[in-house]
Design an enzyme around this catalytic site. Structure first.
Site: not given
Ligand code: BV8
Ligand code: ZN
Length: 268
Positions: A143, A217
């Site tokens: 990303h 997540s």
């Molecule tokens: C795309 C960069 C198409 C920016 C980020 C419906 C179904 C499926 C997919 C989609 C849908 N609707 C839309 C989509 C696509 C969408 C998507 O997946 N949406 C999700 C919300 C459903 N994806 C996209 O849009 C992607 N692009 O599909 O393009 C396309 C193709 C061709 C041409 C044109 C278009 C782009 C996605 C990238 C977005 N950018 N980041 C920035 O950072 O500002 S996403 C960002 O959020 C992160 O990079 C990461 O990916 C995500 C966060 O998730 P996590 O890293 O998992 O963090 P989170 O807080 O959720 O979880 C933390 C975890 O850590 C927890 O589980 C917790 O328990 C754990 N934890 C906590 N403490 C600890 C720990 N673990 C270990 N030790 C600890 N101490």
């Protein structure tokens, strides 16, 4: 057992350690949780300030930037300053050691904080005998990174880490070639991931016998499907996460603890 960690009740750690040692090919998939113990707030655990008021899905989009570039830059500048004050934690360091010690390890990260890359430089500095050049090429930032900007017009990208004056549109960074607004060089929702990087991640996942999933997540695609590629080619998942995730049901071993405590024990 005396001294057993609460997260290692079922003895999954020794089994997971053995599987990792025996595996031919390892792909690691990390998310915001691997940086939590460095003090970088995750996405879905309510932080404080600006972050709590807006959902990342609302700010990390091209539409948000077109609508209010100043506000989006304010969020990113806050995150850049927060990350600059953070250091890699023992989880990043353990993964850096794994990368330096084994050429069949690829680290795929969703994070844009650059902490894996910093940990790799720190570990390599401490172990003069290793060649970090090769290991650096096996860190795949799906990303992008907070510390590069790219022009919203002509796409010209450059390293950029200094603070941004986000008080007005006029003080936001602009491209020196076409004068259009520059944006953080990260992948926003609705934007495609860098094709070559994603292809390399899927290729590594397809030949890995173990996918080590740390601190995600597992809700964002296509990043989360790196783990699925390993499963579909007959590999198994080890998950390190204090809480269940979307990938937990398919994990062969679930180590329910903080990455900073678990990984140094998993990767000794
Ligand atoms: C795309 C960069 C198409 C920016 C980020 C419906 C179904 C499926 C997919 C989609 C849908 N609707 C839309 C989509 C696509 C969408 C998507 O997946 N949406 C999700 C919300 C459903 N994806 C996209 O849009 C992607 N692009 O599909 O393009 C396309 C193709 C061709 C041409 C044109 C278009 C782009 C996605 C990238 C977005 N950018 N980041 C920035 O950072 O500002 S996403 C960002 O959020 C992160 O990079 C990461 O990916 C995500 C966060 O998730 P996590 O890293 O998992 O963090 P989170 O807080 O959720 O979880 C933390 C975890 O850590 C927890 O589980 C917790 O328990 C754990 N934890 C906590 N403490 C600890 C720990 N673990 C270990 N030790 C600890 N101490
Ligand atoms: Zn330009």
């Amino acid at each position: 057992m005396p001294g057993r960690r609460p997260w290692d009740q079922d003895g999954a750690l020794p089994a997971a350690r053995a599987a990792l040692l025996e595996a031919r090919g390892i792909v690691v998939l990390t998310g915001a949780g691997v940086s939590a113990e460095s003090g970088v707030p995750t996405f879905r655990e309510p932080g404080s300030g600006l972050w709590a008021r807006y959902r990342p899905e609302e700010l990390a989009t091209p539409q948000a930037f077109a609508r209010d570039s100043r506000l989006v830059w304010e969020w990113y500048d806050m995150r850049r300053q927060a990350v600059r004050a953070c250091a890699p934690n023992p989880a990043h360091r353990a993964l850096a050691r794994l990368l330096l010690e084994r050429e069949d390890v690829t680290l795929v990260t969703q994070n844009v904080d650059g902490l894996h890359q910093r940990a790799l430089e720190d570990e390599a500095d401490e172990r003069a005998e290793t060649n970090p050049k090769d290991a650096r090429t096996r860190v795949l930032p799906l990303h992008g990174t907070l510390f590069r900007v790219k022009c919203s017009g002509c796409g010209r990208a450059r390293d950029h880490a200094e603070p941004v004056d986000t008080t007005s549109l006029a003080t936001l960074p602009r491209c020196s070639v076409c004068d259009d607004l520059e944006r953080p060089d990260v992948v926003w929702f609705g934007e495609p991931l860098p094709a070559v990087t994603l292809e390399r991640a899927f290729r590594a996942a397809g030949v890995a016998e173990i996918c080590l999933v740390v601190g995600t997540s597992g809700q964002v695609h296509p990043a989360a499907s790196v783990a699925t590629v390993t499963l579909e080619s007959g590999g198994r998942l080890i998950e390190v996460n204090p809480h269940p995730s979307a990938l937990s049901p398919r994990a062969a071993w679930r180590l329910r603890g903080p990455a900073g405590e678990v990984l140094p024990r998993l990767i000794r």
